[in-house]
Design a protein around this motif. Sequence first.
Motif, PDB file in Angstrom:
ATOM      1  N   LEU A 152      46.059  37.979  38.372  1.00 10.45           N
ATOM      2  CA  LEU A 152      46.455  36.676  38.899  1.00 10.45           C
ATOM      3  C   LEU A 152      47.705  36.812  39.769  1.00 10.45           C
ATOM      4  O   LEU A 152      47.809  36.180  40.832  1.00 10.45           O
ATOM      5  CB  LEU A 152      46.703  35.702  37.753  1.00 10.45           C
ATOM      6  N   ALA A 155      46.693  38.204  43.026  1.00  5.97           N
ATOM      7  CA  ALA A 155      46.023  37.179  43.832  1.00  5.97           C
ATOM      8  C   ALA A 155      47.044  36.317  44.568  1.00  5.97           C
ATOM      9  O   ALA A 155      46.864  35.992  45.745  1.00  5.97           O
ATOM     10  CB  ALA A 155      45.138  36.311  42.940  1.00  5.97           C
ATOM     11  N   ILE A 229      39.532  39.579  39.331  1.00 11.81           N
ATOM     12  CA  ILE A 229      40.446  38.456  39.090  1.00 11.81           C
ATOM     13  C   ILE A 229      41.358  38.236  40.291  1.00 11.81           C
ATOM     14  O   ILE A 229      41.697  37.100  40.629  1.00 11.81           O
ATOM     15  CB  ILE A 229      41.270  38.718  37.817  1.00 11.81           C
ATOM     16  N   PRO A 233      40.326  34.301  43.239  1.00 14.04           N
ATOM     17  CA  PRO A 233      41.378  33.304  43.500  1.00 14.04           C
ATOM     18  C   PRO A 233      42.232  33.648  44.709  1.00 14.04           C
ATOM     19  O   PRO A 233      42.787  32.758  45.358  1.00 14.04           O
ATOM     20  CB  PRO A 233      42.210  33.307  42.214  1.00 14.04           C
ATOM     21  N   THR A 288      43.918  29.565  39.062  1.00 18.56           N
ATOM     22  CA  THR A 288      43.945  30.096  37.697  1.00 18.56           C
ATOM     23  C   THR A 288      42.620  29.846  36.984  1.00 18.56           C
ATOM     24  O   THR A 288      42.119  30.725  36.266  1.00 18.56           O
ATOM     25  CB  THR A 288      45.093  29.446  36.906  1.00 18.56           C
ATOM     26  N   ALA A 291      40.275  32.314  38.261  1.00 22.83           N
ATOM     27  CA  ALA A 291      40.578  33.632  37.702  1.00 22.83           C
ATOM     28  C   ALA A 291      40.011  33.773  36.291  1.00 22.83           C
ATOM     29  O   ALA A 291      39.471  34.823  35.929  1.00 22.83           O
ATOM     30  CB  ALA A 291      42.092  33.863  37.690  1.00 22.83           C
ATOM     31  N   SER A 294      36.236  34.166  36.669  1.00 26.04           N
ATOM     32  CA  SER A 294      35.934  35.509  37.167  1.00 26.04           C
ATOM     33  C   SER A 294      36.148  36.548  36.083  1.00 26.04           C
ATOM     34  O   SER A 294      35.396  37.528  35.989  1.00 26.04           O
ATOM     35  CB  SER A 294      36.813  35.830  38.380  1.00 26.04           C
TER      36      SER A 294
END
Length: 355
Positions: A152, A155, A229, A233, A288, A291, A294
């Motif tokens: 995350l 991302a 992940i 996102p 989020t 994520a 995913s």
Amino acid sequence: MKAFLKWTLLGVLTIVGIFLLSNIGTLFLNEAPDKLRAIASPSIDWNAALSKLPDVTVVDPKSGILSVPYGRTQAYASQLVRIQGIYRVNAVPIEPTISWQHYTFTLKDELSGYLRGDLGMIRNTSINKDIPVKQELKAMLVRTSAYFVPGLLLAVVLGVGMSFASSLWRRLGETMDGVHSLLIALPDFFLIVLIQLAAIYISKFTDKRLILIVQIGKEVPFLIPFLTIALVPGVLLYGTMRLAFQRELAQDYVITAMAKGLSRREVLLNHVLRNVLEDLLTALPKATTLALASMGVAEAICNIMGLGGYIVNPTFQNVSAMPVTCAILAAIAIAFHGLYALLRRTFVISTKEAA
């Protein structure tokens, strides 16, 4: 304080709703909840065989139909099959029906289990055994967090960094916009499969297993769920931030700053970047959620025994622990949403027109 209570109530209602929906499968019955069929020896003495199970009664000795306490067919099936003379125990099929009695019974049974500290069972495929989810929960959280949190963060870095670079260099921006249009048109599942296929292809050219494709014992894949992940996102954040940068670059204050001699890079760093912070914090909750989704798909494809993979992958599932894992994922999402709300309240200046 009022806002805090409102969001707390919303979070509690969300978790309660997930608990109710995660048990919705128990509403539909196609097997009798209080009957079992035992395949036994023709010479079996039912009175002697069932002497240690006073709650079990024989309904039809010839066909081996037994009556058990309501909703306890699985528990009693495992006990009956250990009795000498009983070879196999099967559920009794019935015409598919909707049973609110069975649904409410399941909810009450699970709630009473939670009060006793019983969070249900989960299937561990590496040892082919059902184990208490309470015993495995810490390992599942650590396993999932190991690639979810870094993925995350990557991302966010990719989304903001690439949109910044695309706004700084126009040719790069045109190229990145084309790549973004392609990625946004592809299904998330397809992107995850492409990442896994690339990992398999790369592994063919190495003597050692540099990239783990699926979970093997305690060895857990990292690169595939991490990239998954970060990618899905990250694509969303790039599109949002790219539009935000373009909007700000068209504002009068940017034109004035560049007319005074500031470079495009200085304007982006010193003025535009802080003005698009609100756009970032607005997009982060949805990013989020993407994520987490995913992560579940990646864990299922890589056969990882994590929070998301457990829900999606049927080989891991045991319905008694489903509400707990769903509620934990919901709590994680709510915690991140709360963090973003706090950051927005702290760093974004709210302006209101004077009366």
